[in-house]
Design an enzyme around this catalytic site. Sequence first.
Site, PDB file in Angstrom:
ATOM      1  N   ASN A   9     -18.667 -34.843  -1.465  1.00 52.12           N
ATOM      2  CA  ASN A   9     -17.837 -35.953  -0.973  1.00 52.12           C
ATOM      3  C   ASN A   9     -17.633 -35.803   0.537  1.00 52.12           C
ATOM      4  OD1 ASN A   9     -15.487 -37.407  -0.160  1.00 52.12           O
ATOM      5  ND2 ASN A   9     -14.901 -37.632  -2.298  1.00 52.12           N
ATOM      6  N   LYS A  12     -13.944 -35.918   1.902  1.00 53.83           N
ATOM      7  CA  LYS A  12     -13.237 -34.632   1.747  1.00 53.83           C
ATOM      8  C   LYS A  12     -13.672 -33.679   2.849  1.00 53.83           C
ATOM      9  CE  LYS A  12     -12.855 -34.179  -3.320  1.00 53.83           C
ATOM     10  NZ  LYS A  12     -13.305 -33.355  -4.472  1.00 53.83           N
ATOM     11  N   ASP A  68     -11.040 -29.806  -6.719  1.00 54.92           N
ATOM     12  CA  ASP A  68     -11.012 -30.974  -7.603  1.00 54.92           C
ATOM     13  C   ASP A  68      -9.666 -31.674  -7.399  1.00 54.92           C
ATOM     14  OD1 ASP A  68     -12.748 -32.275  -9.635  1.00 54.92           O
ATOM     15  OD2 ASP A  68     -10.919 -32.171 -10.827  1.00 54.92           O
ATOM     16  N   PHE A 151     -10.427 -42.854   1.971  1.00 50.80           N
ATOM     17  CA  PHE A 151     -11.388 -43.094   0.885  1.00 50.80           C
ATOM     18  C   PHE A 151     -10.615 -43.231  -0.424  1.00 50.80           C
ATOM     19  CE2 PHE A 151     -11.586 -38.975  -1.432  1.00 50.80           C
ATOM     20  CZ  PHE A 151     -10.823 -38.198  -0.582  1.00 50.80           C
ATOM     21  N   GLY A 152     -11.358 -43.415  -1.502  1.00 46.92           N
ATOM     22  CA  GLY A 152     -10.766 -43.416  -2.840  1.00 46.92           C
ATOM     23  C   GLY A 152      -9.594 -44.378  -2.959  1.00 46.92           C
ATOM     24  N   TYR A 153      -8.468 -43.836  -3.398  1.00 44.37           N
ATOM     25  CA  TYR A 153      -7.276 -44.652  -3.659  1.00 44.37           C
ATOM     26  C   TYR A 153      -6.343 -44.734  -2.450  1.00 44.37           C
ATOM     27  CZ  TYR A 153      -8.961 -44.056  -8.437  1.00 44.37           C
ATOM     28  OH  TYR A 153      -9.744 -44.054  -9.571  1.00 44.37           O
ATOM     29  N   ASP A 154      -6.797 -44.287  -1.277  1.00 46.28           N
ATOM     30  CA  ASP A 154      -5.944 -44.334  -0.077  1.00 46.28           C
ATOM     31  C   ASP A 154      -5.385 -45.737   0.218  1.00 46.28           C
ATOM     32  OD1 ASP A 154      -6.036 -41.638   0.438  1.00 46.28           O
ATOM     33  OD2 ASP A 154      -7.628 -41.768   1.936  1.00 46.28           O
ATOM     34  N   LYS A 174      -2.074 -38.651   7.388  1.00 48.90           N
ATOM     35  CA  LYS A 174      -2.455 -38.173   6.046  1.00 48.90           C
ATOM     36  C   LYS A 174      -2.612 -36.654   6.052  1.00 48.90           C
ATOM     37  CE  LYS A 174      -5.836 -38.522   2.328  1.00 48.90           C
ATOM     38  NZ  LYS A 174      -7.180 -38.898   1.897  1.00 48.90           N
ATOM     39  N   HIS A 179      -1.881 -34.031  -0.334  1.00 47.02           N
ATOM     40  CA  HIS A 179      -2.145 -32.987  -1.325  1.00 47.02           C
ATOM     41  C   HIS A 179      -3.175 -31.983  -0.788  1.00 47.02           C
ATOM     42  CE1 HIS A 179      -4.860 -36.289  -1.493  1.00 47.02           C
ATOM     43  NE2 HIS A 179      -5.588 -35.841  -2.508  1.00 47.02           N
TER      44      HIS A 179
HETATM   45  P1  ITT Z   1     -16.925 -33.624  -5.415  1.00 50.92           P
HETATM   46  O1  ITT Z   1     -16.711 -33.395  -6.896  1.00 50.92           O
HETATM   47  O2  ITT Z   1     -18.340 -33.497  -5.014  1.00 50.92           O
HETATM   48  O3  ITT Z   1     -15.980 -32.816  -4.568  1.00 50.92           O
HETATM   49  P2  ITT Z   1     -15.736 -36.209  -5.987  1.00 50.92           P
HETATM   50  O4  ITT Z   1     -15.407 -37.416  -5.141  1.00 50.92           O
HETATM   51  O5  ITT Z   1     -16.454 -36.466  -7.287  1.00 50.92           O
HETATM   52  O6  ITT Z   1     -16.565 -35.175  -5.088  1.00 50.92           O
HETATM   53  P3  ITT Z   1     -13.502 -35.229  -7.479  1.00 50.92           P
HETATM   54  O7  ITT Z   1     -14.286 -35.018  -8.711  1.00 50.92           O
HETATM   55  O8  ITT Z   1     -12.514 -34.157  -7.070  1.00 50.92           O
HETATM   56  O9  ITT Z   1     -14.421 -35.424  -6.211  1.00 50.92           O
HETATM   57  O10 ITT Z   1     -12.743 -36.621  -7.608  1.00 50.92           O
HETATM   58  C1  ITT Z   1     -11.790 -36.940  -6.668  1.00 50.92           C
HETATM   59  C2  ITT Z   1     -11.478 -38.433  -6.752  1.00 50.92           C
HETATM   60  O11 ITT Z   1     -10.058 -38.603  -6.693  1.00 50.92           O
HETATM   61  C3  ITT Z   1     -12.034 -39.133  -5.502  1.00 50.92           C
HETATM   62  O12 ITT Z   1     -13.337 -39.628  -5.728  1.00 50.92           O
HETATM   63  C4  ITT Z   1     -10.999 -40.228  -5.296  1.00 50.92           C
HETATM   64  O13 ITT Z   1     -11.258 -41.304  -6.143  1.00 50.92           O
HETATM   65  C5  ITT Z   1      -9.704 -39.546  -5.738  1.00 50.92           C
HETATM   66  N1  ITT Z   1      -9.062 -38.835  -4.612  1.00 50.92           N
HETATM   67  C6  ITT Z   1      -8.916 -37.489  -4.449  1.00 50.92           C
HETATM   68  N2  ITT Z   1      -8.333 -37.207  -3.271  1.00 50.92           N
HETATM   69  C7  ITT Z   1      -8.119 -38.388  -2.668  1.00 50.92           C
HETATM   70  C8  ITT Z   1      -7.587 -38.752  -1.432  1.00 50.92           C
HETATM   71  O14 ITT Z   1      -7.195 -37.847  -0.535  1.00 50.92           O
HETATM   72  N3  ITT Z   1      -7.515 -40.050  -1.134  1.00 50.92           N
HETATM   73  C9  ITT Z   1      -7.928 -40.998  -1.990  1.00 50.92           C
HETATM   74  N4  ITT Z   1      -8.469 -40.737  -3.181  1.00 50.92           N
HETATM   75  C10 ITT Z   1      -8.580 -39.437  -3.534  1.00 50.92           C
END
Ligand code: ITT
Length: 192
Positions: A9, A12, A68, A151-154, A174, A179
């Site tokens: 990711n 991250k 994770d 990214f993600g749910y930000d 952030k 977290h």
């Molecule tokens: P890796 O396993 O390769 O690290 P991944 O994106 O699949 O990449 P995870 O399995 O840990 O990682 O899933 C984390 C998900 O949770 C991520 O894709 C987002 O949807 C959400 N997430 C985690 N941290 C976040 C953040 O800081 N902001 C927004 N969404 C987040």
Amino acid sequence: MELWLATGNRSKLIEFKTLLPSFEIHTQSELSVFSPPPENGKTFEENARIKARSLKAVKTGVWVIGEDSGLEVEGLGNLPGIHSARYAGPKAIDPENVAKLLKMLGLKSANNRKAKFQCYMVIYSPDGRESVINGTVEGSISTKPIGTDGFGYDPVFIPDGETKTFAELGLTRKNQISHRAQAIRKLIEIIN
Ligand code: ITT
């Protein structure tokens, strides 16, 4: 100092690099031989260990970190939790996951929008000792996505004490409260 991060990711990775400017951070993506393991653990910690161990198997004598993370929403029985990355399906992209989250929350718990982000790290020292750490940030889910950073749910997560989403607040804020930032502070203590 060299740190190897078991993640694919890129968002991250940017957060790790920003919060650990004095470390030389590498990821599994640099290893042509590496294929990511199935994340079939039942908890964040188990999945973080699966990631860390798979990288440690091919990278010895350095710090290795599996991370994770995910979003737990109270009114959805703590879903999407460990399923956060693939909440809307196995190949879901971030906006699809966000759309499903808003839809489910509207159906099941429109008034209780409490949520928290969880981050677990399993860390292996160069001599193979394991440490487990975590970080959490509490907040609530907005009624629509706002903001372009992160990214993600930000775009739908408003941390407690703020009126804007992580995607509006931006990476600098952030990285003070998230977290992942909290877990990374504990990581620095362990390494030191
Ligand atoms: P890796 O396993 O390769 O690290 P991944 O994106 O699949 O990449 P995870 O399995 O840990 O990682 O899933 C984390 C998900 O949770 C991520 O894709 C987002 O949807 C959400 N997430 C985690 N941290 C976040 C953040 O800081 N902001 C927004 N969404 C987040």
